[in-house]
Design an enzyme around this catalytic site. Structure first.
Site, mmCIF file in Angstrom:
data_model
loop_
_atom_site.group_PDB
_atom_site.id
_atom_site.type_symbol
_atom_site.label_atom_id
_atom_site.label_comp_id
_atom_site.label_asym_id
_atom_site.label_seq_id
_atom_site.Cartn_x
_atom_site.Cartn_y
_atom_site.Cartn_z
ATOM 1 N N ASP A 15 17.595 32.954 30.216
ATOM 2 C CA ASP A 15 16.716 32.827 29.056
ATOM 3 C C ASP A 15 15.701 31.722 29.290
ATOM 4 O O ASP A 15 15.932 30.822 30.107
ATOM 5 C CB ASP A 15 17.543 32.463 27.818
ATOM 6 N N LYS A 19 11.643 34.712 26.067
ATOM 7 C CA LYS A 19 10.327 34.813 25.438
ATOM 8 C C LYS A 19 9.434 33.740 26.051
ATOM 9 O O LYS A 19 9.826 32.582 26.110
ATOM 10 C CB LYS A 19 10.506 34.534 23.949
ATOM 11 N N MET A 44 17.365 27.808 14.990
ATOM 12 C CA MET A 44 16.097 28.542 14.829
ATOM 13 C C MET A 44 15.552 28.347 13.413
ATOM 14 O O MET A 44 15.301 29.316 12.685
ATOM 15 C CB MET A 44 16.304 30.041 15.098
HETATM 16 C C1 LIG Z 1 18.559 31.773 20.122
HETATM 17 S S1 LIG Z 1 19.312 30.298 19.582
HETATM 18 C C2 LIG Z 1 20.445 30.063 20.877
HETATM 19 C C3 LIG Z 1 21.570 29.134 20.543
HETATM 20 C C4 LIG Z 1 22.480 28.859 21.711
HETATM 21 N N1 LIG Z 1 23.196 30.064 22.106
HETATM 22 C C5 LIG Z 1 23.461 27.736 21.429
HETATM 23 O O1 LIG Z 1 24.681 27.963 21.380
HETATM 24 O O2 LIG Z 1 22.993 26.609 21.285
HETATM 25 C C6 LIG Z 1 18.050 29.105 19.945
HETATM 26 C C7 LIG Z 1 18.118 27.919 19.015
HETATM 27 O O3 LIG Z 1 19.078 26.972 19.475
HETATM 28 C C8 LIG Z 1 18.673 25.668 19.107
HETATM 29 N N2 LIG Z 1 18.591 24.834 20.324
HETATM 30 C C9 LIG Z 1 18.816 25.210 21.584
HETATM 31 N N3 LIG Z 1 18.702 24.174 22.447
HETATM 32 C C10 LIG Z 1 18.385 23.092 21.686
HETATM 33 C C11 LIG Z 1 18.147 21.723 21.968
HETATM 34 N N4 LIG Z 1 18.210 21.243 23.220
HETATM 35 N N5 LIG Z 1 17.853 20.903 20.937
HETATM 36 C C12 LIG Z 1 17.799 21.373 19.669
HETATM 37 N N6 LIG Z 1 18.019 22.662 19.344
HETATM 38 C C13 LIG Z 1 18.324 23.509 20.336
HETATM 39 C C14 LIG Z 1 17.323 25.793 18.409
HETATM 40 O O4 LIG Z 1 17.578 25.893 17.030
HETATM 41 C C15 LIG Z 1 16.824 27.105 18.979
HETATM 42 O O5 LIG Z 1 15.871 27.694 18.128
#
Ligand SMILES: C[S@@+](CC[C@H](N)C(=O)[O-])C[C@H]1O[C@@H](n2cnc3c(N)ncnc32)[C@H](O)[C@@H]1O
Length: 264
Positions: free
Chosen positions: A49, A71, A185
């Site tokens: 991803d 994306k 998100m």
């Molecule tokens: C499609 S979701 C995937 C979540 C992922 N599978 C997880 O367990 O963290 C993507 C969202 O994860 C959050 N996210 C992922 N990495 C992040 C980070 N390093 N800091 C803050 N939010 C994060 C944000 O809200 C982002 O929009």
């Protein structure tokens, strides 16, 4: 390089034609699990991803082929069915396929869809959990997900709309529940979600925080309140990836008195 004690359990072999569905954690490669690191060193094809940090991809075998499926640059995401097809085809070609996702593959990561597709196609796979960003971002920011005194539960919720355009969470009900919420998100639907939580009964002055880019360069925490979340997102130019924390836990970090040593 990492040296492990002789008593360390053996890592599983990565058989040809298998898919390993792994979480890469929130960004910093030091937050990878040892199994994910092992998978990176063994994989021949890595389907990843956009959210997977470049530093994590840099730990892959130099011989591995990279297939980005996230994306990018405002382009629409590849369809989930196309990603499933890539995984199945690569496995059938006899490759060791690592499907690498940000955070944990089973937390808002469509990992289940891929597991089902692989099972239905008769492809063997393994699941390697990762540190989910909601719980990692809060911990790094000095925000406890639960404490004995404040909350017996914590809600992980996705703030975006489901693919059919409908929002799946009942935000008013979550507001009535009164337990802290970690919102993944969050940015697209922020105004609607915040209004619904307040209609449900959450007080306007409920503590809240944005945690942006947790464990990545430029990581920051912006403290605010439920009523000010939308304005503060604009004022501080909060961008993705961000976790929004709503609830009493969001302000507890102020009790740490500056003794929490900065991550990095
Ligand atoms: C499609 S979701 C995937 C979540 C992922 N599978 C997880 O367990 O963290 C993507 C969202 O994860 C959050 N996210 C992922 N990495 C992040 C980070 N390093 N800091 C803050 N939010 C994060 C944000 O809200 C982002 O929009």
């Amino acid at each position: 390089m990492l040296s492990l004690p002789d008593t360390f359990p053996e890592f599983p072999a990565f058989p040809a034609g298998e898919v390993w569905l792994a979480g890469a954690g929130p960004g910093d490669p030091r937050l990878l699990t040892l199994l994910a690191l092992h998978a990176l060193s063994q994989a021949e094809v890595i389907v990843h991803d956009a959210l997977v940090d470049k530093r994590v991809l840099g730990l892959a075998s130099p011989r591995a082929s990279m297939i980005p499926v996230g994306k990018r640059g405002g382009q629409p995401s590849p369809r989930q069915s196309d990603i499933n097809t890539i995984l199945i085809e690569q496995a059938r070609l006899g490759h060791r396929v690592l499907r690498l996702k940000g955070g944990d593959p089973f937390v808002f990561g469509r990992g289940w869809d891929e597991a089902i597709a692989l099972a239905e196609a008769g492809v063997y796979f393994r699941i390697i959990p990762g540190l989910t960003s909601g719980l990692t971002a809060t911990a790094l920011a000095g925000i406890p997900a639960t404490t004995r005194d404040t909350n017996p539960a914590v809600v992980l919720a996705a703030g975006h709309r489901a693919e059919d355009g409908s929002s799946k969470a009942d935000w008013e009900a979550l507001g009535r529940l009164g337990q802290p919420i970690l919102l993944y998100m969050p940015l697209l639907q922020l105004p609607d979600v915040m209004s619904a939580l307040q209609r449900g009964g959450l007080a306007a002055e409920t503590p809240a925080a944005f945690i942006q880019s947790a464990s990545k360069p430029g990581a920051r925490v912006v403290e605010t309140t439920l009523a000010r979340l939308v304005d503060d997102a604009a004022l501080h130019g909060v961008t993705s990836p961000t976790i929004v924390v709503i609830g009493v836990i969001a302000s507890l970090r102020n009790r740490l008195g500056g003794f929490l040593v900065d991550w990095q």
